[in-house]
Design an enzyme around this catalytic site. Structure first.
Site, PDB file in Angstrom:
ATOM      1  N   ASP A 186       0.714  -0.968   0.122  1.00  0.00           N
ATOM      2  CA  ASP A 186      -0.098   0.098  -0.026  1.00  0.00           C
ATOM      3  C   ASP A 186       1.504   1.520  -0.151  1.00  0.00           C
ATOM      4  O   ASP A 186       0.571   2.251  -0.588  1.00  0.00           O
ATOM      5  CB  ASP A 186      -0.973  -0.235   0.906  1.00  0.00           C
ATOM      6  CG  ASP A 186      -0.397  -0.769   2.458  1.00  0.00           C
ATOM      7  OD1 ASP A 186       0.430  -0.949   2.405  1.00  0.00           O
ATOM      8  OD2 ASP A 186      -0.663  -0.714   3.596  1.00  0.00           O
TER       9      ASP A 186
ATOM     10  N   ASP B 120       2.089  -1.774 -14.053  1.00  0.00           N
ATOM     11  CA  ASP B 120       0.710  -0.814 -14.686  1.00  0.00           C
ATOM     12  C   ASP B 120       0.841   0.861 -14.228  1.00  0.00           C
ATOM     13  O   ASP B 120       1.161   1.578 -15.382  1.00  0.00           O
ATOM     14  CB  ASP B 120      -0.941  -0.722 -15.019  1.00  0.00           C
ATOM     15  CG  ASP B 120      -0.529  -1.746 -15.908  1.00  0.00           C
ATOM     16  OD1 ASP B 120       0.502  -2.580 -16.801  1.00  0.00           O
ATOM     17  OD2 ASP B 120      -1.651  -2.439 -16.276  1.00  0.00           O
TER      18      ASP B 120
END
Ligand code: NAD
Length: 362
Positions: free
Chosen positions: A225, A253
């Site tokens: 995270d 990505d």
């Protein structure tokens, strides 16, 4: 001994962009002493058209048994959408990844300073960005068993997948990542979720253990995270990131999009001996296929990765990267990076890279 490179153009813009990459390889053979032979074979929709299967036996045999490295354009196209799942073009790609045991996926995010305006982030945050994400590609939650959708006693359905990594799987991706870090800035950040997942605890332990064989590499750990935040906050803090399949899927990505230019990014997928398949990260772009408008630079930069990671020719890899940088300096842009204006054609871009290579000092 001469290296054998399997050339798999595939579908859509694949043949156009691979043609330009082959021009670059030919130039390296003619002018810079690269000792390599090329053999072309169909894959994806082209494989289906030629032999009734997206991964024809002869293509598989070439890639698995004879080739030292594979260069792939892209696969897929709307004309194949109605085929049964096992005959769709993507199956050719997945079949190659698993047959060649390509467990280590290298996805660089490089932003050429000349293209800093293409990113959605501020130029000072991304200009000169050069990070490498090493993603485990053949294990983890995408492959773990058991998996499925089952019916509970109360009639409600439940979907489930299994996140599992055996020690040897972590160890081999760790070694791959350390080797990559040794060829770059020698900083490795292992991204996990060790505060919640037992798999990640083991992952971290193995990363530290393998690191003892690479004392020159500085290892750090980051929760996933936080890593996703840091990637958009200050991405230049990273050199090499290594992570599990799913985390890598998502983070790579994000990192790619920091550069804002899908037509510029190469990738590599490696086996345990460094043999690999090299391809641009983009797809077959059916919307512009056949128009001589696609950007061939991601494919040309994939050749540079091939020279560095499979063929042991880092100096030639650098020559290609410098030639690409040179054509960008000259202001050449294909449509996708032309900032609204009309760019040069696929062939013009390929020719310019070859010319820039030829102009380099031998
Ligand atoms: P895509 O990457 O092919 O195209 C997305 C957009 O980016 C399009 O507008 C396209 O014109 C543009 N683009 C892509 N590459 C470009 C380049 N080199 N130069 C200029 N513009 C470029 O993704 P998509 O449209 O979602 O998928 C099209 C087909 O490609 C589908 O069949 C899909 O399954 C397949 N695909 C294949 C791969 C692969 O072979 N590795 C990866 C992704 C998608």
């Amino acid at each position: 001994m001469s290296a054998l490179i399997a050339i798999l153009p595939g579908d859509g813009i694949g043949p156009e962009i691979v043609d330009e990459a082959v021009k670059v390889i030919d130039c390296l053979r003619d002018d810079f002493g690269l000792d390599a032979e090329l053999e072309t074979a169909p894959v994806g929709g082209a494989g289906y058209d030629a032999a009734g299967h997206p991964l024809p036996e002869s293509t598989l045999e070439l890639c698995r048994r004879r080739a030292d490295a594979v260069l792939l354009g892209a696969v897929g196209g709307p004309q194949y959408d109605d085929l049964p799942r096992e005959l769709r073009p993507e199956r050719g790609l997945l079949g190659l990844r698993s047959a060649l045991e390509l467990f280590s996926n290298l996805r660089p995010a490089i932003l050429y300073p000349q293209l800093a305006g293409a990113s959605s982030l501020k130029p000072e945050i991304v200009s000169g960005l050069d990070i490498m994400i090493v993603r485990e590609l053949t294990g983890g939650i995408y492959f773990g068993q058991p998996r499925g959708i089952r019916e509970l006693e109360n009639g409600e359905r439940e979907g489930y997948n299994t996140l599992v990594y055996a020690e040897h799987e972590i160890e081999r991706i760790a070694r791959s990542a350390y080797e990559v870090a040794m060829k770059r800035g020698r900083k490795l950040c292992s991204v996990d979720k060790a505060n919640v997942l037992e798999v990640s605890e083991l992952w971290r332990e193995v990363m530290i253990r393998v690191g003892r064989d690479y004392p020159e590499v500085e290892l750090s750990h980051m929760y996933v995270d936080n890593a996703s935040m840091q990637l958009v906050k200050w991405p230049k803090q990273f050199d090499v990131i290594v992570t599990k399949n799913m985390f890598g899927d998502i983070l790579s990505d994000t990192a790619a999009m920091l550069t804002g230019s899908i037509g510029m990014l190469p990738s590599a997928s490696l086996d345990r001996n460094g043999k690999g398949m090299y391809e641009p990260i983009h797809g077959s772009a059916p919307d512009i296929a056949g128009n001589n408008r696609a950007n061939p630079l991601a494919t040309i930069l994939s050749v540079a990765m091939m020279l560095r990671y499979s063929l042991g020719q880092p100096a030639l890899a650098e020559r290609i990267e410098q030639a690409v940088s040179r054509v960008l300096d000259q202001g050449l842009r294909t449509d996708d990076i032309a900032d609204g204006g009309s760019g040069v054609s696929t062939r013009e871009m390929g020719d310019a890279v070859v010319a820039a290579l030829r102009n380099q000092e031998k």
